[in-house]
Design an enzyme around this catalytic site. Structure first.
Site, short mmCIF file in Angstrom:
data_model
loop_
_atom_site.label_atom_id
_atom_site.label_comp_id
_atom_site.label_asym_id
_atom_site.label_seq_id
_atom_site.Cartn_x
_atom_site.Cartn_y
_atom_site.Cartn_z
N GLY A 115 0.78 -1.23 0.00
CA GLY A 115 0.00 0.00 0.00
C GLY A 115 0.81 1.27 0.00
CD GLU A 158 1.98 -8.57 2.65
OE1 GLU A 158 2.18 -9.73 3.04
OE2 GLU A 158 0.86 -8.12 2.40
N GLY A 210 4.29 -3.84 -3.44
CA GLY A 210 4.27 -4.17 -4.85
C GLY A 210 4.51 -2.90 -5.64
NE ARG A 211 -0.13 1.32 -5.67
CZ ARG A 211 -1.18 0.91 -6.38
NH1 ARG A 211 -1.29 1.28 -7.63
NH2 ARG A 211 -2.12 0.16 -5.84
CB CYS A 270 -16.39 -2.84 -28.39
SG CYS A 270 -15.80 -3.03 -30.06
CD GLU A 271 -16.86 -2.18 -21.75
OE1 GLU A 271 -17.13 -1.07 -21.24
OE2 GLU A 271 -17.59 -3.18 -21.63
NE ARG A 305 -3.14 1.26 -10.73
CZ ARG A 305 -3.17 2.56 -10.49
NH1 ARG A 305 -2.74 3.40 -11.41
NH2 ARG A 305 -3.58 3.02 -9.37
C1 LIG Z 1 -1.98 -6.30 -3.41
C2 LIG Z 1 -1.37 -6.61 -2.11
C3 LIG Z 1 -0.13 -6.06 -1.76
C4 LIG Z 1 0.60 -5.08 -2.61
O1 LIG Z 1 -0.06 -3.87 -2.70
P1 LIG Z 1 0.68 -2.60 -3.30
O2 LIG Z 1 -0.39 -1.55 -3.33
O3 LIG Z 1 1.14 -2.99 -4.65
O4 LIG Z 1 1.81 -2.26 -2.40
C5 LIG Z 1 0.42 -6.45 -0.57
N1 LIG Z 1 -0.20 -7.33 0.25
C6 LIG Z 1 -1.38 -7.87 -0.05
C7 LIG Z 1 -1.99 -8.82 0.89
C8 LIG Z 1 -2.01 -7.53 -1.22
O5 LIG Z 1 -3.20 -8.05 -1.52
#
Ligand SMILES: *Cc1c(COP(=O)(O)O)cnc(C)c1O
Length: 420
Positions: free
Chosen positions: A230, A271, A273-274, A340-341, A309
């Site tokens: 997040g 964790e 990701g983004r 087609c959206e 997104r």
């Molecule tokens: C999607 C997700 C993440 C990663 O979220 P980001 O916004 O990419 O940092 C981490 N943990 C869990 C459990 C998720 O579902």
């Protein structure tokens, strides 16, 4: 600020040649940028003993990228069997994998706990009795409900489907211990794409408070707390980046204070990701049509199958037109794909330089939740992925989907049943 100036400097001078060699559209990722962000995270949190990033595989599930994560010493956050398989193929062992699933099916528990195993993160108290071989080490996902506000992407905690409630959480650990668990962690994820670092500090405070409560009520000392993903990135030019250093300083102080008060300190996991890969990817697409009707439209050769997104979250992705980065943004247009959206738009009423057919458009910040989210609706296939290496070479790391891929599920053994 979107996509870093460094990535631009590495990419833009050779982009025409890369496009000529591979053909558009494609996502291209920046190894140098990914490693720099990984190093930044590790350095910021180095004072918290046992700090560990578990890269959220769903953000960019490509082996070449995940290999870089392994080389940086990161684990993986998985929530499905394919993500487990990917992680294990890259050598991840049990304690390198957080399995954070929800609405989990029995065969998923079996896959997660079989083979190399994982750190099992349970999303609900009712799942305790559904885990086949209850592991020694277990974790619960905590949902604070009305105690915290969420945000647009993840939703308000009281409406979010994830996690055990404040009222259930102590009992969840009690029940897990009764099933034989002896080592424990705690997980939460209450925000998504959050740019206010103080929100993450509050999350760390929240999980540490809960750690204290679990010790007081059950005598359980948590081995780790996981503050989830997040961490936000600035998609818009006027947004400031997340202040990781201030966040790390304040969170480290919380852990130090916890240690002083309680005589032990859990490790801290996250964790992201983004934050790890989002800014280090771009979608490159060619302008192929113009259309002037009630609005001006620029049609490109990618569509929402490459980047969902904007359609899903009305997300903003900054766009550069190669060779016209400094030209006056004198035209307002919608940049559209051919699905087609009507929400198949990369930009809506965006001010851009005049675009000629054949121009390359660089859509920023597609390194997380970009390619991975794509679908095949309308027979629109997903594009290839490239990696710009630290040594300046460019490597194909996933080919584009083909018609054979699309039709593969139509090849099957006939199966007809008679009702009545
Ligand atoms: C999607 C997700 C993440 C990663 O979220 P980001 O916004 O990419 O940092 C981490 N943990 C869990 C459990 C998720 O579902």
């Amino acid at each position: 600020m979107p996509m870093s100036p460094d990535f631009k400097h590495r990419l833009f001078p050779s982009l025409q040649a890369i496009a000529a060699h591979y053909g558009t559209p494609f996502h291209i990722y920046d190894e140098v940028g990914i490693r720099a962000t990984g190093a930044q995270l590790k350095k910021a949190f180095a004072s918290i003993k046992g700090f560990q990033e578990f890269y959220a595989v769903k953000a960019l599930p490509n082996k070449a990228i995940l290999k870089i994560m392994r080389e940086m010493g990161f684990g993986f956050d998985c929530s499905s069997i394919p993500e487990l398989i990917l992680s294990r193929e890259l050598g991840a062992k049990a304690e390198d994998i957080m399995f954070t699933s929800n609405n989990t099916a029995p065969h998923e528990f079996a896959a997660a706990l079989g083979e190399g195993g994982c750190i099992l993160n349970l999303d609900d108290i009712s799942l305790i009795d559904k885990v086949p071989n209850f592991p020694e080490l277990v974790c619960f996902r905590y949902n604070p409900g009305p105690r915290r506000t969420g945000n647009l992407i993840i939703g308000n905690p009281v409406e979010a489907k994830y996690g055990v409630t404040h009222e259930q959480v102590v009992d969840a650990y009690r029940q897990a211990r009764a099933r034989g668990a002896s080592r424990f962690g705690l997980h939460t994820m209450v925000a998504s794409n959050e740019l206010d670092y103080t929100y993450m500090v509050e999350t760390a405070r929240m999980v540490l408070d809960l750690a204290a409560r679990l010790e007081k009520e059950l005598g359980i000392r948590l081995e780790f707390v996981n503050i989830g993903g997040g961490f936000g990135i600035p998609y818009r030019p006027d947004q400031a980046p997340l202040n990781i250093d201030a966040m790390a300083r304040e969170i480290t102080a919380l852990f130090t204070a916890f240690g002083a008060e309680h005589g032990y300190q859990p490790a801290m996991f996250m964790e992201s990701g983004r934050f790890m890969t989002g800014p280090h990817g771009a979608l490159v697409t060619t302008a192929i049509n113009h259309k002037d009707t009630y609005r001006r439209y620029v049609g490109v050769d990618a569509c929402m199958s490459a980047l969902m997104r904007p359609a899903l979250y009305e997300a903003y992705h900054h766009i550069d037109v190669l060779g016209k980065e400094n030209a006056a943004k004198s035209e307002t247009c919608d940049v559209v794909g051919s699905l087609c959206e009507n929400n198949d738009k990369f930009a809506v009423q965006r001010e851009l330089p005049p675009i000629d057919e054949g121009d390359l458009l660089v859509i920023h910040d597609t390194g997380a939740h970009g390619h991975a989210m794509g679908f095949q609706y309308n027979g629109r296939l997903r594009p290839k992925e490239l990696l710009l290496r630290a040594n300046g070479t460019v490597e194909l790391i996933r080919r584009a989907e083909t018609l054979e891929d699309y039709f593969a599920t139509c090849n099957f053994t006939p199966d007809v049943m008679q009702t009545n």
